[in-house]
Scaffold this motif. Structure first.
Motif, mmCIF file in Angstrom:
data_model
loop_
_atom_site.group_PDB
_atom_site.id
_atom_site.type_symbol
_atom_site.label_atom_id
_atom_site.label_comp_id
_atom_site.label_asym_id
_atom_site.label_seq_id
_atom_site.Cartn_x
_atom_site.Cartn_y
_atom_site.Cartn_z
ATOM 1 N N SER A 1 -13.642 -5.888 0.790
ATOM 2 C CA SER A 1 -12.865 -7.089 1.107
ATOM 3 C C SER A 1 -12.397 -7.811 -0.152
ATOM 4 N N LEU A 2 -13.238 -7.826 -1.184
ATOM 5 C CA LEU A 2 -12.911 -8.545 -2.409
ATOM 6 C C LEU A 2 -12.144 -7.700 -3.420
ATOM 7 N N THR A 3 -12.410 -6.395 -3.448
ATOM 8 C CA THR A 3 -11.849 -5.549 -4.512
ATOM 9 C C THR A 3 -10.846 -4.517 -4.023
ATOM 10 N N LEU A 4 -10.854 -4.206 -2.730
ATOM 11 C CA LEU A 4 -10.042 -3.136 -2.149
ATOM 12 C C LEU A 4 -10.470 -1.762 -2.656
ATOM 13 N N LEU A 5 -11.712 -1.658 -3.119
ATOM 14 C CA LEU A 5 -12.266 -0.364 -3.490
ATOM 15 C C LEU A 5 -12.847 0.306 -2.244
ATOM 16 N N PRO A 6 -12.699 1.623 -2.113
ATOM 17 C CA PRO A 6 -13.190 2.319 -0.916
ATOM 18 C C PRO A 6 -14.711 2.431 -0.916
ATOM 19 N N THR A 7 -15.336 1.960 0.148
ATOM 20 C CA THR A 7 -16.796 2.011 0.252
ATOM 21 C C THR A 7 -17.276 2.724 1.509
ATOM 22 N N GLY A 8 -16.350 3.124 2.379
ATOM 23 C CA GLY A 8 -16.739 3.735 3.648
ATOM 24 C C GLY A 8 -16.784 2.747 4.791
ATOM 25 N N SER A 9 -16.628 1.457 4.495
ATOM 26 C CA SER A 9 -16.547 0.418 5.518
ATOM 27 C C SER A 9 -15.237 -0.335 5.326
ATOM 28 N N PRO A 10 -14.663 -0.860 6.396
ATOM 29 C CA PRO A 10 -13.373 -1.532 6.279
ATOM 30 C C PRO A 10 -13.503 -2.910 5.656
ATOM 31 N N PRO A 11 -12.396 -3.473 5.183
ATOM 32 C CA PRO A 11 -12.413 -4.852 4.698
ATOM 33 C C PRO A 11 -12.483 -5.834 5.864
ATOM 34 N N ALA A 12 -12.822 -7.084 5.566
ATOM 35 C CA ALA A 12 -12.890 -8.117 6.615
ATOM 36 C C ALA A 12 -11.535 -8.288 7.286
ATOM 37 N N LEU B 1 -14.330 7.350 -0.710
ATOM 38 C CA LEU B 1 -13.757 8.139 -1.800
ATOM 39 C C LEU B 1 -13.027 9.371 -1.271
ATOM 40 N N TRP B 2 -13.492 9.903 -0.128
ATOM 41 C CA TRP B 2 -12.814 11.050 0.475
ATOM 42 C C TRP B 2 -11.431 10.684 0.993
ATOM 43 N N SER B 3 -11.175 9.393 1.165
ATOM 44 C CA SER B 3 -9.892 8.977 1.725
ATOM 45 C C SER B 3 -8.721 9.255 0.801
ATOM 46 N N VAL B 4 -9.005 9.590 -0.455
ATOM 47 C CA VAL B 4 -7.921 10.001 -1.342
ATOM 48 C C VAL B 4 -7.269 11.272 -0.819
ATOM 49 N N LEU B 5 -7.957 12.008 0.054
ATOM 50 C CA LEU B 5 -7.418 13.229 0.645
ATOM 51 C C LEU B 5 -6.866 13.000 2.049
ATOM 52 N N ALA B 6 -6.776 11.762 2.484
ATOM 53 C CA ALA B 6 -6.215 11.479 3.811
ATOM 54 C C ALA B 6 -4.762 11.943 3.874
ATOM 55 N N PRO B 7 -4.351 12.613 4.962
ATOM 56 C CA PRO B 7 -2.975 13.118 5.049
ATOM 57 C C PRO B 7 -1.908 12.054 4.850
ATOM 58 N N ILE B 8 -2.194 10.826 5.257
ATOM 59 C CA ILE B 8 -1.177 9.778 5.148
ATOM 60 C C ILE B 8 -0.801 9.504 3.697
ATOM 61 N N ASN B 9 -1.681 9.837 2.750
ATOM 62 C CA ASN B 9 -1.358 9.634 1.333
ATOM 63 C C ASN B 9 -0.194 10.503 0.871
ATOM 64 N N ALA B 10 0.041 11.608 1.570
ATOM 65 C CA ALA B 10 1.165 12.466 1.199
ATOM 66 C C ALA B 10 2.495 11.740 1.367
ATOM 67 N N GLU B 11 2.500 10.661 2.141
ATOM 68 C CA GLU B 11 3.743 9.909 2.331
ATOM 69 C C GLU B 11 4.168 9.190 1.061
ATOM 70 N N PHE B 12 3.219 8.802 0.213
ATOM 71 C CA PHE B 12 3.588 8.267 -1.090
ATOM 72 C C PHE B 12 4.393 9.305 -1.871
ATOM 73 N N VAL B 13 3.948 10.558 -1.814
ATOM 74 C CA VAL B 13 4.620 11.631 -2.541
ATOM 75 C C VAL B 13 6.000 11.880 -1.949
ATOM 76 N N ALA B 14 6.125 11.790 -0.628
ATOM 77 C CA ALA B 14 7.447 11.937 0.003
ATOM 78 C C ALA B 14 8.401 10.873 -0.506
ATOM 79 N N HIS C 1 -5.562 2.303 0.286
ATOM 80 C CA HIS C 1 -4.822 3.531 0.005
ATOM 81 C C HIS C 1 -3.738 3.275 -1.044
ATOM 82 N N GLU C 2 -3.102 2.120 -0.956
ATOM 83 C CA GLU C 2 -2.061 1.819 -1.932
ATOM 84 C C GLU C 2 -2.643 1.686 -3.336
ATOM 85 N N MET C 3 -3.825 1.097 -3.445
ATOM 86 C CA MET C 3 -4.473 0.988 -4.749
ATOM 87 C C MET C 3 -4.805 2.368 -5.310
ATOM 88 N N MET C 4 -5.184 3.306 -4.423
ATOM 89 C CA MET C 4 -5.418 4.678 -4.877
ATOM 90 C C MET C 4 -4.147 5.258 -5.491
#
Length: 362
Positions: free
Chosen positions: A125-136, A190-203, A145-148
């Motif tokens: 919630s404070l840093t937007l770093l991936p921890t496995g739990s969502p932000p508030a 940390l595994w979310s860096v491999l989420a398929p939706i991230n490929a949309e940044f590359v598109a 994902h955007e920060m990644m």
């Protein structure tokens, strides 16, 4: 707002698209709140508004597009990298933190306010770093994902073979799909860096490179087919019940990237331009994205208690209107003046870096 490299002016059509995407996301969340707190929507109506979740994909594609469009000509090295990072971090965190802190205080003081058990992370919630739990602030999962992506692009200031790194990232995403890796969007780890939706940044990056490769004089020959193909792809995804959590979602990003490239070419060639009202709404899209969810939740709870607003059409319209209006007000009253104040205090190089993605108007 979105600016072409070299300060050649605002790409108004991209701002209009950003406005439409923000309203689509608001409508989706308004449908959920209306269903939960007032009256259930007919199945067909809810299925239509549910497609609003794909507004997020537009923002991801646009982030990739504008980062390349604005920064491809930057000098390499530590100085430009610091300017890029300062602009990106301030653009995300300055509007985000007040909303996030308000949500943290709300959940800490009233843990049952959500109406359901929510496992949220203070660190995320404070840093937007991936921890496995969502932000508030639930909608802020997209910012993780955007920060990644911003962190990945930072590498380009130091590494000559950056395109190969991007290609390797896409390859890893595809491999992750084949291996069935769990890369949840809403609870990034940390595994979310491999989420398929991230490929949309590359598109989006690919669309920007295509737009840069062709002059405005040659663009119209490519623009209309690209725009038509992209819009046809978007329409197909809206017509078909594609699972938003599935890997096919990244193909929606490819369709959006085609439409974005076509629209950018047409504006460069002087063929199309968005009206000022849509440009303003696009400027406010990040603020709308940040504040709409709690506003909609509160509005639906109140509407559900009063007969005139309990019917789903009235409650839905009220939620959408308040969600958009509150975001526009937050943009005009806080986001825009706060960022203007900060720009005056940033080094000149950092202050001239153009905004992008959800955090640049959404």
């Amino acid at each position: 707002m979105s600016r072409e490299a070299g300060g050649r002016g605002t790409i108004t059509l991209l701002q209009a698209g950003r406005a439409g995407a923000a309203v689509a996301v608001v409508a989706y969340h308004a449908a959920i709140a209306t269903r939960d707190f007032a009256e259930a929507l007919p199945a067909a109506a809810f299925a239509l508004f549910e497609r609003g979740t794909f507004g997020v994909d537009f923002f991801f594609v646009l982030s990739g597009f504008i980062i390349v469009h604005a920064h491809a000509d930057d000098s390499r090295g530590a100085g430009p990298a610091r300017a890029y990072a300062a602009k990106r971090l301030s653009r995300i965190y300055l509007p985000y933190l007040p909303v996030s802190l308000a949500m943290i205080a709300l959940y800490a003081g009233l843990p049952g306010i959500s109406g359901a058990s929510r496992d949220w992370s203070l660190t995320t919630s404070l840093t937007l770093l991936p921890t496995g739990s969502p932000p508030a602030l639930a909608a802020a999962w997209t910012l993780v994902h955007e920060m990644m992506f911003y962190a990945l692009f930072l590498v380009s200031y130091f590494v000559r073979g950056f395109p190969w790194i991007v290609a390797a990232w896409v390859g890893a995403i595809l491999a992750g799909i084949g291996l069935g890796l769990q890369t949840a969007y809403a609870a990034p780890s940390l595994w979310s860096v491999l989420a398929p939706i991230n490929a949309e940044f590359v598109a989006g990056m690919g669309a920007a490179l295509a737009v840069r490769a062709f002059s405005p004089a040659r663009s119209p020959a490519l623009a209309w087919p690209c725009l038509a193909a992209g819009l046809a792809g978007v329409a197909a995804f809206f017509a078909l019940a594609v699972d938003p959590a599935g890997p096919l979602r990244m193909l929606f990003g490819v369709a959006v990237a085609s439409a974005v490239a076509g629209g950018a070419w047409l504006e460069r060639a002087g063929r199309l331009r968005a009206p000022p009202a849509l440009v303003l709404l696009g400027d406010a899209s990040y603020a709308i994205y940040l504040v709409h969810s709690p506003v909609i939740s509160l509005a639906a709870r109140i509407a559900g208690r009063y007969e005139p607003f309990r019917a789903w059409p009235a409650c839905l319209a009220l939620c959408i209107g308040l969600g958009v209006a509150s975001g526009l007000l937050y943009h005009l009253a806080f986001e825009r003046p706060a960022l203007a104040w900060l720009r005056r205090r940033l080094p000149r190089r950092a202050a001239t870096v153009g905004p992008s993605g959800p955090s640049a108007g959404h």
